[in-house]
Design an enzyme around this catalytic site. Structure first.
Site, PDB file in Angstrom:
ATOM      1  NE  ARG A 107      -2.629   0.315   3.531  1.00 21.55           N
ATOM      2  CZ  ARG A 107      -3.456   0.663   4.500  1.00 21.55           C
ATOM      3  NH1 ARG A 107      -4.760   0.622   4.307  1.00 21.55           N
ATOM      4  NH2 ARG A 107      -3.016   1.074   5.648  1.00 21.55           N
ATOM      5  CB  THR A 111      -2.530   7.138  -2.850  1.00 21.45           C
ATOM      6  OG1 THR A 111      -1.816   5.887  -2.973  1.00 21.45           O
ATOM      7  CG2 THR A 111      -1.670   8.261  -3.422  1.00 21.45           C
ATOM      8  CG  ASP A 203       2.473  -2.564   8.955  1.00 24.62           C
ATOM      9  OD1 ASP A 203       2.750  -3.743   8.633  1.00 24.62           O
ATOM     10  OD2 ASP A 203       2.552  -1.618   8.158  1.00 24.62           O
ATOM     11  CG  ASP A 206       6.087  -2.767   9.959  1.00 22.41           C
ATOM     12  OD1 ASP A 206       6.849  -3.204   9.069  1.00 22.41           O
ATOM     13  OD2 ASP A 206       5.667  -1.600   9.986  1.00 22.41           O
TER      14      ASP A 206
END
Ligand code: PRP
Ligand code: URA
Length: 212
Positions: A107, A111, A203, A206
């Site tokens: 991603r 945006t 995330d 991560d």
């Protein structure tokens, strides 16, 4: 937001709820995180494979000949890099002869649009039962893009397995890919302004790989 996707299946197994709590906990380290992802993936794999068809085969036990079964279809797992990789070992534990393709999408954090960087899937993927793996269904941009690619490769039989879904992502998939069943381990409230799922788990890439 009301869920309107007819093909959305939330697995409410008590062990899944316990492990999702481990994933949400910000103190969970990558080792424990990966182990919980694997256990949830195992349960999702069992649920998804319940629908698989069998062919009869002859088998000889130490005592006599009898009828046995084998899976009718080939199975291909397709994790979306990176975070989807964490789900592969649990699925392979349940479906050990599955092939594994890869789709690389990231991603754009400005945006929120997915950016492609890698595709590698088996040649016979169009004749296989495909399971797309990505722990997070947030805006739905990444999974929608991955499903578009699989459709272009001629895949007809496909389901999507995820760990945490936001209503916004489910809505997008109900518009872009209404025919694709979604098997999910937790349905969360909403996205924040940066496209992160609330309450979520942060995330996923991560946290899986310790790159925080
Ligand atoms: C995460 C996740 C999904 C995507 C979901 O990947 O694994 O692929 O975000 O968000 P979306 O539904 O809004 O598209 P990310 O892009 O962070 O890449 P990573 O796995 O390499 O960290
Ligand atoms: N991707 C993640 O890894 N987590 C989110 O909450 C949203 C997208």
């Amino acid at each position: 937001m009301k869920i309107t996707h007819n093909n959305f299946f939330l697995n409410e197994h008590p062990l899944i709820k316990k492990d999702i709590t481990i994933l949400r906990d910000k103190h969970t380290n990558p080792e424990i995180f990966r182990a919980a992802v694997k256990r949830i993936s195992l349960i999702l794999a069992v649920e998804i494979s319940k629908k698989y068809h069998l062919t009869k085969i002859d088998v000889e036990s130490p005592l006599e000949k009898t009828i046995g079964f084998q899976l009718k279809q080939n199975v291909v797992l397709v994790p979306v890099l990176r975070a989807g990789l964490g789900m592969v070992s649990g699925f392979l534990e349940v479906i050990p002869d599955a092939k594994v393709g890869h789709i690389g999408l990231q991603r754009n954090e400005e945006t929120l649009e997915p950016v492609e960087y890698y595709y590698k899937t088996p040649k016979d993927i169009h004749n296989s039962s495909v399971i797309l793996l990505d722990p997070m269904l947030a805006t739905g941009g990444s999974s929608s893009e991955a499903l578009k690619y699989l459709r272009k490769r001629g895949v007809k039989n496909c389901v999507f397995a995820c760990l945490v879904a936001a209503p916004e992502g489910i809505k997008k998939l109900s518009i872009d890919h209404a025919e694709i069943p979604i098997f999910c381990a937790a349905l969360d409230r909403q996205l924040n302004e940066r496209g992160y799922i609330l309450p979520g788990l942060g995330d996923a890439g991560d946290r899986t790989f310790g790159t925080l």
